[in-house]
Design an enzyme around this catalytic site. Sequence first.
Site: not given
Length: 147
Positions: A10-11, A18, A23, A75, A78, A81, A88, A99, A101-103, A108, A112
């Site tokens: 999402p996002n 954003r 990001y 990725n 959100a 978390h 599952d 997995e 992540h950009l950040s 953070r 997170r």
Amino acid sequence: MAKLLLLHGPNLNLLGQRETDIYGDLTLEAINSAAKKQVEAANIEFRSLQSNSESQLVDTIQQAKADNVSLIVINPAAYTHTSVAIRDALLAVEIPFIEVHLSNPHRREPFRHHSYFSDIAEAVVAGFGADSYRYALDAAIKIIQKN
Ligand code: DQA
């Protein structure tokens, strides 16, 4: 031909607009187009999906099994978390995944710091901005070529 699936949670459709201090400036379209080039250059079929919906991500992971996807790079954004459902699904299909992540979530907010994915992932790549995808895909290609 081996298949790689790149999933964005999402996002991430808002990348480039954003929280660019966290990001970066690159759009999702730019990230996907570089990813497609990188993966296809290794003679691997590339598929990708961004969704704001947990259920669509679960359905896509389930479908990946039927489609013989070799490896998933995800990725979860959100959902990293929060989502036992996506965890599952990944366990159910038994497709190895990385997995990304950009950040670096560990630098953070404390909420997170926990991921529902890291302990079952082949590897985690985080904190390199859009380059996180490049490094994760490079590792994914090596894993596919080894198998
Ligand atoms: C993110 C980190 C998550 O904590 C956040 O919710 C995101 C993006 C990242 O790529 O840095 O949406 O997964």
